[in-house]
Each structure stands twice: as C-alpha cells, then as structure tokens.
Design a protein around this motif. Sequence first.
Motif, PDB file in Angstrom:
ATOM      1  N   GLU A  53       0.820  -1.214   0.000  1.00  0.00           N
ATOM      2  CA  GLU A  53       0.000   0.000   0.000  1.00  0.00           C
ATOM      3  C   GLU A  53       0.855   1.266   0.000  1.00  0.00           C
ATOM      4  O   GLU A  53       0.552   2.220  -0.715  1.00  0.00           O
ATOM      5  N   ILE A  54       1.898   1.283   0.799  1.00  0.00           N
ATOM      6  CA  ILE A  54       2.726   2.489   0.885  1.00  0.00           C
ATOM      7  C   ILE A  54       3.479   2.714  -0.418  1.00  0.00           C
ATOM      8  O   ILE A  54       3.501   3.828  -0.945  1.00  0.00           O
ATOM      9  N   THR A  60       1.224  10.039  -4.065  1.00  0.00           N
ATOM     10  CA  THR A  60       0.270  10.752  -3.223  1.00  0.00           C
ATOM     11  C   THR A  60       0.928  11.150  -1.899  1.00  0.00           C
ATOM     12  O   THR A  60       0.762  12.286  -1.433  1.00  0.00           O
ATOM     13  N   LEU A  61       1.669  10.228  -1.312  1.00  0.00           N
ATOM     14  CA  LEU A  61       2.335  10.518  -0.043  1.00  0.00           C
ATOM     15  C   LEU A  61       3.416  11.597  -0.211  1.00  0.00           C
ATOM     16  O   LEU A  61       3.545  12.472   0.636  1.00  0.00           O
ATOM     17  N   ASP A  62       4.174  11.530  -1.294  1.00  0.00           N
ATOM     18  CA  ASP A  62       5.194  12.539  -1.545  1.00  0.00           C
ATOM     19  C   ASP A  62       4.569  13.924  -1.730  1.00  0.00           C
ATOM     20  O   ASP A  62       5.140  14.938  -1.309  1.00  0.00           O
ATOM     21  N   ALA A  63       3.398  13.976  -2.348  1.00  0.00           N
ATOM     22  CA  ALA A  63       2.737  15.251  -2.563  1.00  0.00           C
ATOM     23  C   ALA A  63       2.289  15.891  -1.248  1.00  0.00           C
ATOM     24  O   ALA A  63       2.122  17.109  -1.178  1.00  0.00           O
TER      25      ALA A  63
END
Length: 65
Positions: A53-54, A60-63
């Motif tokens: 998932e990560i 998305t997480l980096d954004a």
Amino acid sequence: MSKARSRARQRALQALYQWDLSGDPPALIGRDFLEWQAMEKVDLDYFHLLLEEITGQIETLDALS
C-alpha cells in the motif's frame, strides 16, 4: 495492539528504507525479508499490506510532504 503487528510495522519501515535506497521492486524486497530477516513473530499479512500500500501510493504521499 499486538506485538506481531508492531513487529510488522518495524520490518515494513526497514523494508521501505531498503526500497528507497535500492530502487528494487517492493515484491523482491518483501521476499528478501522473508528469507534474510527474523520474520517468524511478524504479522506477515500486515507486513505485506503495508509494503504494497505504501509503495503503491508513494506519489500521493510525496505530494503531502
């Protein structure tokens, strides 16, 4: 909170670090961890879920940072 899940989170963090440094596919890193790390007391399903998932949501997480 179970110790097996806590261990899964610890191993997932280590696997994510390895993924970030090596650039190897997450599936390969997951297999390497099963082979080379002490994983007998780890919630393996949760470990794989976190890793998949990560890495699958990294853009998305980096954004967010």
